[in-house]
Design a protein around this motif. Sequence first.
Motif, PDB file in Angstrom:
ATOM      1  N   HIS A 143       0.851  -1.188   0.000  1.00 14.31           N
ATOM      2  CA  HIS A 143       0.000   0.000   0.000  1.00 14.31           C
ATOM      3  C   HIS A 143       0.893   1.246   0.000  1.00 14.31           C
ATOM      4  CE1 HIS A 143      -2.872   3.025   1.473  1.00 14.31           C
ATOM      5  NE2 HIS A 143      -3.801   2.222   0.955  1.00 14.31           N
ATOM      6  N   PRO A 144       0.542   2.278  -0.761  1.00 14.35           N
ATOM      7  CA  PRO A 144       1.375   3.481  -0.857  1.00 14.35           C
ATOM      8  C   PRO A 144       1.743   4.104   0.484  1.00 14.35           C
ATOM      9  CG  PRO A 144      -0.329   3.542  -2.528  1.00 14.35           C
ATOM     10  CD  PRO A 144      -0.637   2.363  -1.652  1.00 14.35           C
ATOM     11  N   SER A 145       0.873   3.946   1.483  1.00 14.97           N
ATOM     12  CA  SER A 145       1.141   4.558   2.781  1.00 14.97           C
ATOM     13  C   SER A 145       2.357   3.962   3.482  1.00 14.97           C
ATOM     14  CB  SER A 145      -0.081   4.438   3.695  1.00 14.97           C
ATOM     15  OG  SER A 145      -0.378   3.080   3.973  1.00 14.97           O
ATOM     16  N   LEU A 146       2.818   2.781   3.041  1.00  9.84           N
ATOM     17  CA  LEU A 146       4.013   2.183   3.630  1.00  9.84           C
ATOM     18  C   LEU A 146       5.235   3.070   3.427  1.00  9.84           C
ATOM     19  CD1 LEU A 146       3.789  -1.636   2.800  1.00  9.84           C
ATOM     20  CD2 LEU A 146       3.830  -0.567   5.062  1.00  9.84           C
ATOM     21  N   SER A 148       5.210   6.454   3.288  1.00 10.97           N
ATOM     22  CA  SER A 148       4.837   7.834   3.617  1.00 10.97           C
ATOM     23  C   SER A 148       5.846   8.471   4.561  1.00 10.97           C
ATOM     24  CB  SER A 148       3.452   7.867   4.264  1.00 10.97           C
ATOM     25  OG  SER A 148       3.460   7.139   5.492  1.00 10.97           O
ATOM     26  N   GLY A 149       6.705   7.635   5.151  1.00 12.68           N
ATOM     27  CA  GLY A 149       7.719   8.148   6.065  1.00 12.68           C
ATOM     28  C   GLY A 149       7.390   7.928   7.520  1.00 12.68           C
ATOM     29  N   ASP A 150       6.142   7.657   7.850  1.00  9.85           N
ATOM     30  CA  ASP A 150       5.770   7.453   9.254  1.00  9.85           C
ATOM     31  C   ASP A 150       4.866   6.237   9.436  1.00  9.85           C
ATOM     32  OD1 ASP A 150       3.531   8.385   8.011  1.00  9.85           O
ATOM     33  OD2 ASP A 150       3.203  10.109   9.326  1.00  9.85           O
ATOM     34  N   ALA A 151       4.916   5.287   8.490  1.00 13.43           N
ATOM     35  CA  ALA A 151       4.055   4.103   8.554  1.00 13.43           C
ATOM     36  C   ALA A 151       4.603   3.079   9.545  1.00 13.43           C
ATOM     37  CB  ALA A 151       3.942   3.474   7.172  1.00 13.43           C
ATOM     38  N   VAL A 152       3.741   2.212  10.003  1.00 16.80           N
ATOM     39  CA  VAL A 152       4.139   1.098  10.858  1.00 16.80           C
ATOM     40  C   VAL A 152       3.972  -0.198  10.073  1.00 16.80           C
ATOM     41  CG1 VAL A 152       3.514   2.281  12.984  1.00 16.80           C
ATOM     42  CG2 VAL A 152       1.791   0.898  11.791  1.00 16.80           C
ATOM     43  N   ALA A 153       4.587  -1.260  10.567  1.00 15.78           N
ATOM     44  CA  ALA A 153       4.557  -2.549   9.854  1.00 15.78           C
ATOM     45  C   ALA A 153       3.230  -3.255  10.060  1.00 15.78           C
ATOM     46  CB  ALA A 153       5.715  -3.418  10.313  1.00 15.78           C
ATOM     47  N   VAL A 219      12.366   5.843   0.627  1.00 13.87           N
ATOM     48  CA  VAL A 219      11.745   5.993   1.941  1.00 13.87           C
ATOM     49  C   VAL A 219      11.711   4.606   2.576  1.00 13.87           C
ATOM     50  CG1 VAL A 219       9.637   6.575   3.189  1.00 13.87           C
ATOM     51  CG2 VAL A 219      10.352   7.961   1.227  1.00 13.87           C
ATOM     52  N   ARG A 220      12.165   4.479   3.803  1.00 15.39           N
ATOM     53  CA  ARG A 220      12.292   3.169   4.449  1.00 15.39           C
ATOM     54  C   ARG A 220      10.962   2.452   4.565  1.00 15.39           C
ATOM     55  NH1 ARG A 220      11.795   0.811   9.418  1.00 15.39           N
ATOM     56  NH2 ARG A 220      10.906   2.741  10.255  1.00 15.39           N
ATOM     57  N   ASN A 221      10.990   1.184   4.195  1.00 15.59           N
ATOM     58  CA  ASN A 221       9.831   0.314   4.398  1.00 15.59           C
ATOM     59  C   ASN A 221       9.865  -0.177   5.852  1.00 15.59           C
ATOM     60  OD1 ASN A 221       8.211  -2.098   4.568  1.00 15.59           O
ATOM     61  ND2 ASN A 221       8.282  -2.276   2.350  1.00 15.59           N
ATOM     62  N   PRO A 222       8.812   0.028   6.634  1.00 12.88           N
ATOM     63  CA  PRO A 222       8.850  -0.351   8.058  1.00 12.88           C
ATOM     64  C   PRO A 222       8.989  -1.845   8.316  1.00 12.88           C
ATOM     65  CG  PRO A 222       6.621   0.239   7.386  1.00 12.88           C
ATOM     66  CD  PRO A 222       7.517   0.633   6.262  1.00 12.88           C
ATOM     67  N   HIS A 233      12.843   0.338  -5.294  1.00 12.86           N
ATOM     68  CA  HIS A 233      12.028  -0.578  -4.499  1.00 12.86           C
ATOM     69  C   HIS A 233      11.232   0.171  -3.432  1.00 12.86           C
ATOM     70  CE1 HIS A 233      13.537  -4.315  -6.180  1.00 12.86           C
ATOM     71  NE2 HIS A 233      14.758  -3.862  -6.071  1.00 12.86           N
ATOM     72  N   ASN A 234      11.684   1.346  -3.072  1.00 14.20           N
ATOM     73  CA  ASN A 234      11.084   2.090  -1.969  1.00 14.20           C
ATOM     74  C   ASN A 234      10.845   3.546  -2.352  1.00 14.20           C
ATOM     75  OD1 ASN A 234      11.214   0.041   0.389  1.00 14.20           O
ATOM     76  ND2 ASN A 234      13.224  -0.050  -0.558  1.00 14.20           N
ATOM     77  N   THR A 235      10.107   3.717  -3.421  1.00 15.98           N
ATOM     78  CA  THR A 235       9.765   5.047  -3.910  1.00 15.98           C
ATOM     79  C   THR A 235       8.879   5.759  -2.888  1.00 15.98           C
ATOM     80  OG1 THR A 235       9.761   4.107  -6.133  1.00 15.98           O
ATOM     81  CG2 THR A 235       8.775   6.293  -5.858  1.00 15.98           C
ATOM     82  N   GLY A 236       9.182   7.015  -2.630  1.00 16.07           N
ATOM     83  CA  GLY A 236       8.339   7.776  -1.733  1.00 16.07           C
ATOM     84  C   GLY A 236       6.888   7.741  -2.195  1.00 16.07           C
ATOM     85  N   ASP A 237       5.958   7.387  -1.298  1.00 18.13           N
ATOM     86  CA  ASP A 237       4.536   7.241  -1.611  1.00 18.13           C
ATOM     87  C   ASP A 237       4.246   6.059  -2.529  1.00 18.13           C
ATOM     88  OD1 ASP A 237       3.744   9.424  -0.032  1.00 18.13           O
ATOM     89  OD2 ASP A 237       4.271  10.817  -1.637  1.00 18.13           O
ATOM     90  N   GLY A 238       5.184   5.135  -2.663  1.00 15.33           N
ATOM     91  CA  GLY A 238       4.946   3.912  -3.438  1.00 15.33           C
ATOM     92  C   GLY A 238       4.517   4.181  -4.864  1.00 15.33           C
ATOM     93  N   VAL A 239       3.418   3.562  -5.287  1.00 13.03           N
ATOM     94  CA  VAL A 239       2.970   3.722  -6.671  1.00 13.03           C
ATOM     95  C   VAL A 239       2.367   5.100  -6.932  1.00 13.03           C
ATOM     96  CG1 VAL A 239       2.595   1.257  -7.065  1.00 13.03           C
ATOM     97  CG2 VAL A 239       0.735   2.671  -6.136  1.00 13.03           C
TER      98      VAL A 239
END
Length: 244
Positions: A143-146, A148-153, A219-222, A233-239
């Motif tokens: 999901h793109p929110s992953l 966002s910079g402040d997402a949780v796993a 942007v780090r994937n949590p 692999h870790n584009t800011g805001d995903g797709v």
Amino acid sequence: MIVTMPGRRVPAFSLVEVLVAIGVIAVLLAILLPALRGARDSSWRTLSRSNVRQLHAAITLYADGSDELFPATEPGRLYPTDGDILVGYPYWHIYFTWPGVIHDVLPFRDHADVYLSPGAARAGSDEGRWPSSYVLSTSVAGHPSLWSGDAVADPQLQRAAKVSSVRYPASKALLWDAELPFVRPSPAHIGADLAEVTPMGMIDGSVSDRTPSQASSPVRNPFEFTLDRARLHNTGDGVLGRDY
């Protein structure tokens, strides 16, 4: 038997003439070999771009039959490789396990030459050809929110994105040649990112040569997986974001 007449000289090259001829040949080889190598590399890059187009088409066919979803693994499900064994993989390994997900569209074993970059050492073998030279961006499997910079796993965010949800399809990478076996002595990397120009397919279907290490900052994937800080692999805001 060869008989030479007294006083008659047999034509022959002097040592100096032989050394000059060897020197000329060496110079010509030094000039021609790089040009021949460049022509070979150019033809292999062209073939690799063709592979990217075919693989992009296969992923598109898969999405057409899967409610527009990009490839992603399902918990508990087993997937084929290039043999008869079915294997399960951790979710974020999709970057190299994706050929098993789209197996029904383009079986790896029957189309290994498309899945492998030109010059791959395993291309001529009957077994052990897995995995593909071409990796899939993991940003299409979450999901793109992953990003966002402040997402949780949150496991609920481990789900494939829809093709129609991509905001900038001409600027978002889908897959690329991560192996580049024809680059000598070996492809350069900056951290986890390939620092070589490589054939790359964008989500809109366009294919061009781009450098992964020059893509937008990740942007780090949590979920802290292997490529959790890799570009593409870790584009800011995903797709919803842009790689270039």
